[in-house]
Each structure stands twice: as C-alpha cells, then as structure tokens.
Design an enzyme around this catalytic site. Structure first.
Site, PDB file in Angstrom:
ATOM      1  N   HIS A   3      45.206  44.237  40.429  1.00 21.44           N
ATOM      2  CA  HIS A   3      46.818  44.443  40.364  1.00 21.44           C
ATOM      3  C   HIS A   3      47.463  44.114  39.151  1.00 21.44           C
ATOM      4  CE1 HIS A   3      46.143  40.077  41.195  1.00 21.44           C
ATOM      5  NE2 HIS A   3      47.115  39.817  40.339  1.00 21.44           N
TER       6      HIS A   3
ATOM      7  N   HIS B 179      50.660  39.990  33.667  1.00 19.04           N
ATOM      8  CA  HIS B 179      49.100  39.962  33.637  1.00 19.04           C
ATOM      9  C   HIS B 179      48.616  40.959  34.272  1.00 19.04           C
ATOM     10  CE1 HIS B 179      49.580  37.562  37.570  1.00 19.04           C
ATOM     11  NE2 HIS B 179      48.691  38.225  37.822  1.00 19.04           N
TER      12      HIS B 179
ATOM     13  N   GLU C 272      43.595  38.049  34.545  1.00 19.07           N
ATOM     14  CA  GLU C 272      43.296  37.393  35.615  1.00 19.07           C
ATOM     15  C   GLU C 272      41.865  38.141  35.884  1.00 19.07           C
ATOM     16  OE1 GLU C 272      45.874  37.523  38.944  1.00 19.07           O
ATOM     17  OE2 GLU C 272      44.361  36.414  40.134  1.00 19.07           O
TER      18      GLU C 272
HETATM   19 CO    CO Z   1      47.604  37.937  39.650  1.00 24.30          CO
END
Ligand code: CO
Length: 139
Positions: free
Chosen positions: A8, A81, A130
């Site tokens: 994502h 992010h 991440e």
């Molecule tokens: Co995230």
C-alpha cells in the site's frame, strides 16, 4: 532479501471521511474498506482498494499521534509512506539492520494484522518505508 509486492501507499489525512469522498468521487474508487482504529500506531485507518494495491488513509488517533506533526506541516494531508511486503519479518529486520538502516521502533502488528516495522526516510532516499510480513492467506 528480495523486494516484495507493494502492499500500500500510506496517505495522511485530517479527515478520512473527506479523503474517501475524494477517492470515490474524483478517482472513481469502488471498494472502500471499513475504517478502524489502530491504537498501537496512534492512527485511524481506512483502506481504499485499487486493482493492484491499496491506499492506506491514516488519520490521527489522539493528540500524540505520530502523524500530528506531519499534518501540521501538510495541513491538507499528503503521501506519508510506502509499504512493501516481505515473506519473513525477522529475516528482513536482520537484513536492514545489517545494511545500517535505522529501524524506527519495535516490530509491531500493522493494519493488516501482520508484523511490520518502519525504515527511516534518511536511509531510503527520503521515503518513509514500511516493511510488512505478507499475510499467510490471500486478501
Ligand atoms: Co502503512
């Protein structure tokens, strides 16, 4: 270490409700998941599905949320992010540690219910990154 799927893109927003409206009405998003609180990360989360990935809308959960400062600098919200999957979070942690990457905080359970950690943007070309263990079942 092998770079995995882009799971994502995290987008900080002052209002999940307003951002969902934008993704639906301006971008034509059809699948929006139910928002939920993620107290371990101090955010409320809502996933918008795209054909090959997801947008993770994150809204501060309380005044000490880690994204409060980001929203002070970016009052309209913004891209926060990116999240890549890895097959084994502990192996990935050892790998990035060995590369001298700064790992932000402990490994913890992320929005998909699998372990995650964050890499400092200064070690990733300015991108807060991440790293997430792939879910064991298809999602
Ligand atoms: Co995230």
């Amino acid at each position: 270490m092998k770079l995995g799927r882009l799971n994502h893109v995290g987008v900080a927003t002052p209002s999940i409700e307003r951002s969902v409206a934008t993704y639906r009405e301006t971008m034509g998003a059809e699948v929006v998941r139910d928002p939920f609180d993620l107290p371990a990360q101090g955010v409320r989360v809502c996933f918008v599905d795209t054909p090959n990935s997801q947008i993770e809308l994150i809204e501060p959960l309380g005044a000490d949320s880690p994204i409060v400062k980001f929203l002070e600098r970016n009052p309209e919200g913004g891209q926060h992010h990116v999240c890549f999957e890895v097959p084994d979070i502990e192996a990935a942690h050892t790998w990035f540690d060995g590369k001298g990457c700064r790992i932000l905080g402990p490994t913890r359970i992320g929005a998909h219910g699998t372990p995650i950690f964050f890499l400092h943007p200064k070690d990733m070309g300015g991108v807060l990154t991440e790293i997430m263990e792939s879910p064991k079942q298809a999602h």
